[in-house]
Design a protein around this motif. Sequence first.
Motif, PDB file in Angstrom:
ATOM      1  N   PRO A  55       0.797  -1.229   0.000  1.00 33.17           N
ATOM      2  CA  PRO A  55       0.000   0.000   0.000  1.00 33.17           C
ATOM      3  C   PRO A  55       0.831   1.281   0.000  1.00 33.17           C
ATOM      4  O   PRO A  55       0.356   2.323  -0.455  1.00 33.17           O
ATOM      5  N   GLU A  56       2.065   1.220   0.503  1.00 34.20           N
ATOM      6  CA  GLU A  56       2.892   2.425   0.604  1.00 34.20           C
ATOM      7  C   GLU A  56       3.753   2.658  -0.632  1.00 34.20           C
ATOM      8  O   GLU A  56       4.393   3.704  -0.753  1.00 34.20           O
ATOM      9  N   GLU A  57       3.766   1.696  -1.536  1.00 34.02           N
ATOM     10  CA  GLU A  57       4.623   1.810  -2.714  1.00 34.02           C
ATOM     11  C   GLU A  57       3.947   2.645  -3.794  1.00 34.02           C
ATOM     12  O   GLU A  57       2.731   2.662  -3.924  1.00 34.02           O
ATOM     13  N   GLU A  58       4.756   3.352  -4.591  1.00 36.45           N
ATOM     14  CA  GLU A  58       4.244   4.098  -5.739  1.00 36.45           C
ATOM     15  C   GLU A  58       4.226   3.164  -6.952  1.00 36.45           C
ATOM     16  O   GLU A  58       5.245   2.541  -7.268  1.00 36.45           O
ATOM     17  N   PRO A  59       3.082   3.044  -7.641  1.00 40.43           N
ATOM     18  CA  PRO A  59       2.996   2.130  -8.784  1.00 40.43           C
ATOM     19  C   PRO A  59       4.073   2.374  -9.849  1.00 40.43           C
ATOM     20  O   PRO A  59       4.629   1.422 -10.405  1.00 40.43           O
ATOM     21  N   TYR A 105       6.127  12.094  -8.658  1.00 40.03           N
ATOM     22  CA  TYR A 105       5.369  12.592  -7.507  1.00 40.03           C
ATOM     23  C   TYR A 105       5.253  11.474  -6.478  1.00 40.03           C
ATOM     24  O   TYR A 105       4.934  10.335  -6.816  1.00 40.03           O
ATOM     25  N   HIS A 106       5.534  11.803  -5.208  1.00 37.04           N
ATOM     26  CA  HIS A 106       5.468  10.796  -4.148  1.00 37.04           C
ATOM     27  C   HIS A 106       4.516  11.277  -3.069  1.00 37.04           C
ATOM     28  O   HIS A 106       4.664  12.381  -2.532  1.00 37.04           O
ATOM     29  N   LYS A 115      13.396  10.268  -9.339  1.00 33.47           N
ATOM     30  CA  LYS A 115      12.872   8.904  -9.500  1.00 33.47           C
ATOM     31  C   LYS A 115      13.920   7.846  -9.154  1.00 33.47           C
ATOM     32  O   LYS A 115      13.617   6.854  -8.483  1.00 33.47           O
ATOM     33  N   ASP A 116      15.157   8.054  -9.603  1.00 32.91           N
ATOM     34  CA  ASP A 116      16.199   7.050  -9.354  1.00 32.91           C
ATOM     35  C   ASP A 116      16.510   6.905  -7.866  1.00 32.91           C
ATOM     36  O   ASP A 116      16.896   5.833  -7.409  1.00 32.91           O
ATOM     37  N   THR A 117      16.330   7.987  -7.109  1.00 35.16           N
ATOM     38  CA  THR A 117      16.532   7.910  -5.663  1.00 35.16           C
ATOM     39  C   THR A 117      15.452   7.057  -5.013  1.00 35.16           C
ATOM     40  O   THR A 117      15.730   6.229  -4.132  1.00 35.16           O
ATOM     41  N   CYS A 147      16.734  22.833  -7.085  1.00 36.64           N
ATOM     42  CA  CYS A 147      17.295  22.734  -5.731  1.00 36.64           C
ATOM     43  C   CYS A 147      16.307  22.097  -4.762  1.00 36.64           C
ATOM     44  O   CYS A 147      16.682  21.254  -3.942  1.00 36.64           O
ATOM     45  N   SER A 148      15.042  22.523  -4.850  1.00 38.22           N
ATOM     46  CA  SER A 148      14.036  22.003  -3.920  1.00 38.22           C
ATOM     47  C   SER A 148      13.862  20.497  -4.090  1.00 38.22           C
ATOM     48  O   SER A 148      13.688  19.767  -3.103  1.00 38.22           O
ATOM     49  N   THR A 149      13.943  20.011  -5.330  1.00 40.97           N
ATOM     50  CA  THR A 149      13.807  18.578  -5.590  1.00 40.97           C
ATOM     51  C   THR A 149      15.029  17.820  -5.083  1.00 40.97           C
ATOM     52  O   THR A 149      14.908  16.723  -4.520  1.00 40.97           O
ATOM     53  N   ILE A 150      16.205  18.397  -5.258  1.00 42.60           N
ATOM     54  CA  ILE A 150      17.433  17.768  -4.760  1.00 42.60           C
ATOM     55  C   ILE A 150      17.383  17.627  -3.245  1.00 42.60           C
ATOM     56  O   ILE A 150      17.688  16.564  -2.692  1.00 42.60           O
TER      57      ILE A 150
END
Length: 219
Positions: A55-59, A105-106, A115-117, A147-150
């Motif tokens: 349930p916590e995973e992103e498809p 989006y998470h 995404k790779d992280t 920067c905000s995404t990093i």
Amino acid sequence: MTSFSNLSSSIATLVVGSEQRLFAAHENILCASPFFSNALRKLYTDPSTKRISLPEEEPEIFSSVLEFMYKGDYFPRLVHNKRRDSWELEPINDDDRKTAESTVYHRSVDGDLLKDTVIYCAAERYGLDELKKLSLRKQGLQSGIQCSTILASARYAYANTPETDSKLRAHYLALIIRSRSTFKRSGTMQLEMFNGGTQLFFDLFVALCNHVDDISSVQ
């Protein structure tokens, strides 16, 4: 590549995310992961239906994990440039560009992460060391990330990896130091440091001190 025997094994159903998206995978493929091997052995859910709930995973993330388990890579794939003797992400055509976006989006952070992280952290949970190596190499090839995404991705990496796993954390420390001129002007960075509360900023302080020490010793 997977073997024929792997593809002839029973099928398990995986229910992923809050929207309960369904994925199907061969048991022998899933059993390459200690996490899924254990789940299938203990039959966390109904043994007759062989359903595993995540349930916590992103498809979108799980889709990439499953693609790796079947094919040894995930889109966009890593290719070797023989002329430059370097590794690069495969060229993307216009039709695939949206699918190949570097961020996702998470729900847990209500925002975008690299995404790779997120894939690296999923590989950590599922015990897929080769996927961790692959996703770490891929995010080193990404550029033009805000920067905000990093910073959000760095926080996510710290929250979802053990202290003994320093490679992803070191990647973000080095990235911030290399981009320090940009981060010095970043209001997001200022707010992050004001709020504090994570190991990230102490590690960054130590890394910056080491960086200055190295420069001083060379001079």
